[in-house]
Structure formats: C-alpha cells, structure tokens
Motif scaffolding. Structure first.
Motif, PDB file in Angstrom:
ATOM      1  N   LEU A   1     -16.667  -6.648  -0.333  1.00  0.00           N
ATOM      2  CA  LEU A   1     -15.711  -7.461  -1.098  1.00  0.00           C
ATOM      3  C   LEU A   1     -15.602  -6.851  -2.491  1.00  0.00           C
ATOM      4  CD1 LEU A   1     -14.023 -10.032  -1.674  1.00  0.00           C
ATOM      5  CD2 LEU A   1     -16.176 -11.158  -2.277  1.00  0.00           C
TER       6      LEU A   1
ATOM      7  N   THR B   1     -12.939  -6.943  -6.022  1.00  0.00           N
ATOM      8  CA  THR B   1     -11.715  -7.234  -6.776  1.00  0.00           C
ATOM      9  C   THR B   1     -11.586  -6.167  -7.841  1.00  0.00           C
ATOM     10  OG1 THR B   1     -11.908  -9.603  -6.392  1.00  0.00           O
ATOM     11  CG2 THR B   1     -10.525  -8.930  -8.224  1.00  0.00           C
TER      12      THR B   1
ATOM     13  N   ARG C   1      -9.877  -9.561 -12.005  1.00  0.00           N
ATOM     14  CA  ARG C   1     -11.034 -10.467 -11.818  1.00  0.00           C
ATOM     15  C   ARG C   1     -10.803 -11.810 -12.486  1.00  0.00           C
ATOM     16  NH1 ARG C   1     -15.934  -6.051 -11.753  1.00  0.00           N
ATOM     17  NH2 ARG C   1     -15.136  -5.067  -9.877  1.00  0.00           N
ATOM     18  N   ARG C   2     -11.458 -12.827 -11.992  1.00  0.00           N
ATOM     19  CA  ARG C   2     -11.390 -14.205 -12.487  1.00  0.00           C
ATOM     20  C   ARG C   2      -9.986 -14.794 -12.407  1.00  0.00           C
ATOM     21  NH1 ARG C   2     -16.331 -16.168 -14.506  1.00  0.00           N
ATOM     22  NH2 ARG C   2     -15.495 -18.170 -13.903  1.00  0.00           N
ATOM     23  N   GLN C   3      -9.218 -14.340 -11.404  1.00  0.00           N
ATOM     24  CA  GLN C   3      -7.886 -14.935 -11.195  1.00  0.00           C
ATOM     25  C   GLN C   3      -7.794 -15.533  -9.798  1.00  0.00           C
ATOM     26  OE1 GLN C   3      -4.752 -12.083 -12.279  1.00  0.00           O
ATOM     27  NE2 GLN C   3      -6.206 -11.126 -13.674  1.00  0.00           N
ATOM     28  N   GLY C   4      -8.956 -15.665  -9.144  1.00  0.00           N
ATOM     29  CA  GLY C   4      -8.960 -16.273  -7.809  1.00  0.00           C
ATOM     30  C   GLY C   4      -8.732 -15.290  -6.674  1.00  0.00           C
TER      31      GLY C   4
ATOM     32  N   ALA D   1     -10.671 -12.989  -5.150  1.00  0.00           N
ATOM     33  CA  ALA D   1     -11.701 -12.983  -4.095  1.00  0.00           C
ATOM     34  C   ALA D   1     -11.591 -14.259  -3.263  1.00  0.00           C
ATOM     35  CB  ALA D   1     -13.089 -12.857  -4.724  1.00  0.00           C
ATOM     36  N   LYS D   2     -11.405 -15.359  -3.948  1.00  0.00           N
ATOM     37  CA  LYS D   2     -11.294 -16.657  -3.262  1.00  0.00           C
ATOM     38  C   LYS D   2     -10.127 -16.639  -2.259  1.00  0.00           C
ATOM     39  CE  LYS D   2      -9.597 -20.130  -5.601  1.00  0.00           C
ATOM     40  NZ  LYS D   2      -9.449 -20.944  -6.790  1.00  0.00           N
TER      41      LYS D   2
ATOM     42  N   ASN E   1     -26.489 -11.273  -7.824  1.00  0.00           N
ATOM     43  CA  ASN E   1     -25.034 -11.126  -8.010  1.00  0.00           C
ATOM     44  C   ASN E   1     -24.383 -12.504  -8.215  1.00  0.00           C
ATOM     45  OD1 ASN E   1     -22.325 -10.515  -7.950  1.00  0.00           O
ATOM     46  ND2 ASN E   1     -22.496  -9.046  -6.271  1.00  0.00           N
TER      47      ASN E   1
ATOM     48  N   PRO F   1     -21.625 -13.615  -9.842  1.00  0.00           N
ATOM     49  CA  PRO F   1     -20.210 -13.847  -9.545  1.00  0.00           C
ATOM     50  C   PRO F   1     -19.942 -13.985  -8.050  1.00  0.00           C
ATOM     51  CG  PRO F   1     -20.443 -12.000 -11.054  1.00  0.00           C
ATOM     52  CD  PRO F   1     -21.824 -12.384 -10.633  1.00  0.00           C
ATOM     53  N   SER F   2     -20.600 -13.126  -7.266  1.00  0.00           N
ATOM     54  CA  SER F   2     -20.335 -13.155  -5.833  1.00  0.00           C
ATOM     55  C   SER F   2     -20.918 -14.412  -5.177  1.00  0.00           C
ATOM     56  CB  SER F   2     -20.919 -11.892  -5.207  1.00  0.00           C
ATOM     57  OG  SER F   2     -20.420 -11.749  -3.932  1.00  0.00           O
TER      58      SER F   2
ATOM     59  N   ALA G   1     -21.318 -17.232  -6.592  1.00  0.00           N
ATOM     60  CA  ALA G   1     -20.465 -18.363  -6.991  1.00  0.00           C
ATOM     61  C   ALA G   1     -19.154 -18.347  -6.217  1.00  0.00           C
ATOM     62  CB  ALA G   1     -20.204 -18.302  -8.489  1.00  0.00           C
ATOM     63  N   ALA G   2     -18.589 -17.146  -6.016  1.00  0.00           N
ATOM     64  CA  ALA G   2     -17.302 -17.055  -5.309  1.00  0.00           C
ATOM     65  C   ALA G   2     -17.435 -17.601  -3.885  1.00  0.00           C
ATOM     66  CB  ALA G   2     -16.812 -15.611  -5.289  1.00  0.00           C
TER      67      ALA G   2
ATOM     68  N   HIS H   1     -18.090 -21.490  -3.954  1.00  0.00           N
ATOM     69  CA  HIS H   1     -16.866 -22.245  -4.246  1.00  0.00           C
ATOM     70  C   HIS H   1     -15.909 -22.247  -3.065  1.00  0.00           C
ATOM     71  CE1 HIS H   1     -16.942 -22.730  -8.848  1.00  0.00           C
ATOM     72  NE2 HIS H   1     -18.124 -22.881  -8.307  1.00  0.00           N
TER      73      HIS H   1
HETATM   74  C1  LIG Z   1     -17.656 -10.724  -7.091  1.00  0.00           C
HETATM   75  C2  LIG Z   1     -16.171 -10.454  -7.201  1.00  0.00           C
HETATM   76  C3  LIG Z   1     -15.647  -9.980  -5.842  1.00  0.00           C
HETATM   77  C4  LIG Z   1     -15.459 -11.756  -7.637  1.00  0.00           C
HETATM   78  O1  LIG Z   1     -14.052 -11.488  -7.593  1.00  0.00           O
HETATM   79  P1  LIG Z   1     -12.984 -12.360  -8.398  1.00  0.00           P
HETATM   80  O2  LIG Z   1     -11.652 -12.063  -7.783  1.00  0.00           O
HETATM   81  O3  LIG Z   1     -13.127 -12.136  -9.840  1.00  0.00           O
HETATM   82  O4  LIG Z   1     -13.445 -13.830  -8.032  1.00  0.00           O
HETATM   83  P2  LIG Z   1     -12.518 -15.128  -8.126  1.00  0.00           P
HETATM   84  O5  LIG Z   1     -11.597 -15.020  -9.303  1.00  0.00           O
HETATM   85  O6  LIG Z   1     -11.911 -15.411  -6.794  1.00  0.00           O
HETATM   86  O7  LIG Z   1     -13.626 -16.212  -8.462  1.00  0.00           O
HETATM   87  C5  LIG Z   1     -13.949 -17.255  -7.580  1.00  0.00           C
HETATM   88  C6  LIG Z   1     -15.147 -17.974  -8.189  1.00  0.00           C
HETATM   89  O8  LIG Z   1     -16.255 -17.081  -8.243  1.00  0.00           O
HETATM   90  C7  LIG Z   1     -17.003 -17.333  -9.422  1.00  0.00           C
HETATM   91  N1  LIG Z   1     -17.006 -16.143 -10.276  1.00  0.00           N
HETATM   92  C8  LIG Z   1     -16.219 -15.050 -10.190  1.00  0.00           C
HETATM   93  N2  LIG Z   1     -16.562 -14.160 -11.139  1.00  0.00           N
HETATM   94  C9  LIG Z   1     -17.580 -14.727 -11.835  1.00  0.00           C
HETATM   95  C10 LIG Z   1     -18.370 -14.295 -12.932  1.00  0.00           C
HETATM   96  N3  LIG Z   1     -18.170 -13.088 -13.523  1.00  0.00           N
HETATM   97  N4  LIG Z   1     -19.363 -15.112 -13.366  1.00  0.00           N
HETATM   98  C11 LIG Z   1     -19.575 -16.317 -12.777  1.00  0.00           C
HETATM   99  N5  LIG Z   1     -18.851 -16.786 -11.725  1.00  0.00           N
HETATM  100  C12 LIG Z   1     -17.880 -15.989 -11.273  1.00  0.00           C
HETATM  101  C13 LIG Z   1     -16.353 -18.495 -10.106  1.00  0.00           C
HETATM  102  O9  LIG Z   1     -16.947 -19.662  -9.612  1.00  0.00           O
HETATM  103  C14 LIG Z   1     -14.943 -18.380  -9.635  1.00  0.00           C
HETATM  104  O10 LIG Z   1     -14.221 -19.588  -9.673  1.00  0.00           O
HETATM  105  P3  LIG Z   1     -13.590 -20.063 -11.076  1.00  0.00           P
HETATM  106  O11 LIG Z   1     -12.955 -18.867 -11.708  1.00  0.00           O
HETATM  107  O12 LIG Z   1     -12.634 -21.121 -10.625  1.00  0.00           O
HETATM  108  O13 LIG Z   1     -14.756 -20.583 -11.863  1.00  0.00           O
HETATM  109  C15 LIG Z   1     -15.848  -9.366  -8.288  1.00  0.00           C
HETATM  110  O14 LIG Z   1     -16.521  -9.730  -9.488  1.00  0.00           O
HETATM  111  C16 LIG Z   1     -16.268  -7.966  -7.887  1.00  0.00           C
HETATM  112  O15 LIG Z   1     -15.494  -7.237  -7.223  1.00  0.00           O
HETATM  113  N6  LIG Z   1     -17.490  -7.549  -8.263  1.00  0.00           N
HETATM  114  C17 LIG Z   1     -17.988  -6.212  -7.934  1.00  0.00           C
HETATM  115  C18 LIG Z   1     -18.286  -6.035  -6.456  1.00  0.00           C
HETATM  116  C19 LIG Z   1     -19.178  -7.128  -5.891  1.00  0.00           C
HETATM  117  O16 LIG Z   1     -20.153  -7.581  -6.492  1.00  0.00           O
HETATM  118  N7  LIG Z   1     -18.810  -7.527  -4.664  1.00  0.00           N
HETATM  119  C20 LIG Z   1     -19.495  -8.571  -3.934  1.00  0.00           C
HETATM  120  C21 LIG Z   1     -20.507  -8.003  -2.988  1.00  0.00           C
HETATM  121  S1  LIG Z   1     -21.152  -9.311  -1.957  1.00  0.00           S
END
Ligand SMILES: CC(C)(COP(=O)(O)OP(=O)(O)OC[C@H]1O[C@@H](n2cnc3c(N)ncnc32)[C@H](O)[C@@H]1OP(=O)(O)O)[C@@H](O)C(=O)NCCC(=O)NCCS
Length: 215
Positions: free
Chosen positions: A133, A135, A140-143, A145-146, A172, A174-175, A177-178, A181
């Motif tokens: 996964l 983004t 990032r933080r625009q939904g 991944a969700k 991790n 952010p992941s 939490a994603a 959620h």
């Molecule tokens: C993890 C990752 C995929 C999240 O992608 P994203 O598109 O930014 O995530 P979303 O915007 O859909 O966020 C969904 C929820 O995840 C959580 N979230 C996302 N990024 C976050 C951060 N930096 N810190 C805390 N929570 C976070 C939040 O709860 C968020 O909901 P909210 O914005 O309504 O609070 C992205 O940061 C990424 O690509 N990271 C590098 C690769 C990685 O770690 N991949 C996952 C391997 S399992």
C-alpha cells in the motif's frame, strides 16, 4: 525536527509505536500486526471528484497505461507487475487524470510470499493478501489509502474473495490508523528477528493462518 518527533509521540498510537522502536533497538525483534476485513461488495463508495479507481489482473491489460506510469508503479510494488500477475495477483490503483495517487498489490490464497519480513503465509483459498500500500507523497492525508482499500475490498468481493488480510509494522502509525479507520480488525501478531527469522505468531492459527520463515 524535534517538534515533529514530539507531535508523533503525542499523536494517537505514538507512545505505543515508540515502545516498539525501543523493543527493536534493545532486542533486535520486530513486531508486525496482522489485520483483516471480510470482503463485501455491497458497500457504496463515492470517490472524490476527479479520482478514479482501476484494477489490473494481466500484463496485457496493464499495457494500456503509459510507460511512464508503469515504471512509477513498478517502483512501489515489490516484484514486477508481470511476476505478480503470473502468480494470480492483481494491481489496484487510484488515479487523478493520468497521475498515480495511490496503489496496492493483491496476492490470492491459499499461499503467498510476504517480502518483508521474508515469510510464507498460508491462508484459505478464498483469502487474499494486500501488500505494498503506497500513497504518493503529494496526496497523503487526503483519504487516498482509505478509498483505495475500500474500492479494492469491494472489487475482490465480486471475485470470490471472502477475507482480505494485510500486515503492518507495529511502528507504522499512519498505516495502522488507516486500516483501523477503515474497519479492519487486528487478528494476530508476528514477532521476528531483524533478519526476518520468524520467532512466533500468536493468534495466527486461530485466524486460520500459517506462517513460516523463508524466501
Ligand atoms: C500509510 C499511508 C499508505 C497512508 O496513506 P494516506 O493516503 O495518507 O492515508 P489516508 O489519507 O487515507 O488516511 C486514512 C487515515 O489514516 C490515518 N493516517 C494517515 N496518515 C497518518 C499519519 N501520518 N499520522 C497518523 N495517522 C495517519 C488517519 O487516521 C487517516 O484518517 P484522517 O485523515 O481522517 O485522520 C501513506 O502514509 C504511505 O504511503 N506511507 C508509506 C508506505 C507505507 O507505510 N505503506 C503501508 C505499508 S502497510
């Protein structure tokens, strides 16, 4: 930099993640969470304006996208897309215009290789494993991944997949939490050494999963 670190620690899950960082430094043991969701195709999903979801199951289908995009998405999908498709896997993308927003890979049961840590995962024939996964930073933080996870789970539900499984490093935030959620359940834990040797996987058997070390 210090401010960023403090913000991370104060944020949800920050202290727990710091604990796992400490554990890793002291014991050279890494912890991963296994999460899953039951696949349902009846969830109505409306993507933000201008975003579209695409899934690819063959190299021929993927040849419809530009070379530039193929190269970009190959950077973040572990093995080459061709190898992934050859093993029955698929690629799932979120795009805006011709720009990649987010991507992930799917491998189908009953078994697959997890690249990091290097493990073999045994699961049911109707399970699928979600990995890589990613983004792209500008989105990032625009939904993204969700939305991508939800669209992929919907798509897989129409293809005889009952459950989608993923694994996430316990550090991790952010992941974790994603997935949380998006309604995924934490079902098991993997403990392994830094060079990927499996130590234990509490909860895996109960979840119908088997894990063993090895590439
Ligand atoms: C993890 C990752 C995929 C999240 O992608 P994203 O598109 O930014 O995530 P979303 O915007 O859909 O966020 C969904 C929820 O995840 C959580 N979230 C996302 N990024 C976050 C951060 N930096 N810190 C805390 N929570 C976070 C939040 O709860 C968020 O909901 P909210 O914005 O309504 O609070 C992205 O940061 C990424 O690509 N990271 C590098 C690769 C990685 O770690 N991949 C996952 C391997 S399992």
């Amino acid at each position: 930099m210090l401010e960023e670190k403090l913000e991370f620690l104060r944020g949800p899950g920050g202290l727990r993640a710091a604990g796992y960082f400490g554990l890793k430094l002291l014991t050279r043991i890494e912890v991963f969470r296994i999460v899953w969701i039951l696949a349902q195709s009846n969830t109505l999903l409306v993507l933000p304006s201008g975003w579209r979801y695409l899934s690819f199951h063959t190299d021929e289908a993927l040849s419809a996208v530009s070379n530039d995009m193929r190269e970009r998405l190959a950077e973040q999908c572990g093995s080459s897309p061709k190898q992934l498709f050859g093993r029955g896997g698929s690629l799932h993308l979120l795009l805006t215009g011709n720009t990649l927003v987010a991507q992930l890979s799917i491998k189908r049961g009953p078994s697959c290789r997890i690249d990091s840590p290097p493990l073999h995962l045994g699961m049911a024939e109707t399970d699928a494993f979600l990995g890589y996964l990613y983004t792209w930073p500008a989105y990032r933080r625009q939904g993204a991944a969700k939305y991508l996870i939800a669209a992929t789970v919907n798509d897989l539900a129409t293809q005889n997949i009952n459950r989608v499984i993923a694994h996430i490093r316990a550090t991790n935030v952010p992941s974790l939490a994603a997935f949380k959620h998006a309604g995924w359940r934490t079902g098991a834990t993997i403990l392994c050494t830094l060079n990927g040797h499996l130590l234990m996987a509490p909860g895996a058997t109960r979840a119908g999963l088997t894990l063993r070390s090895g590439m």
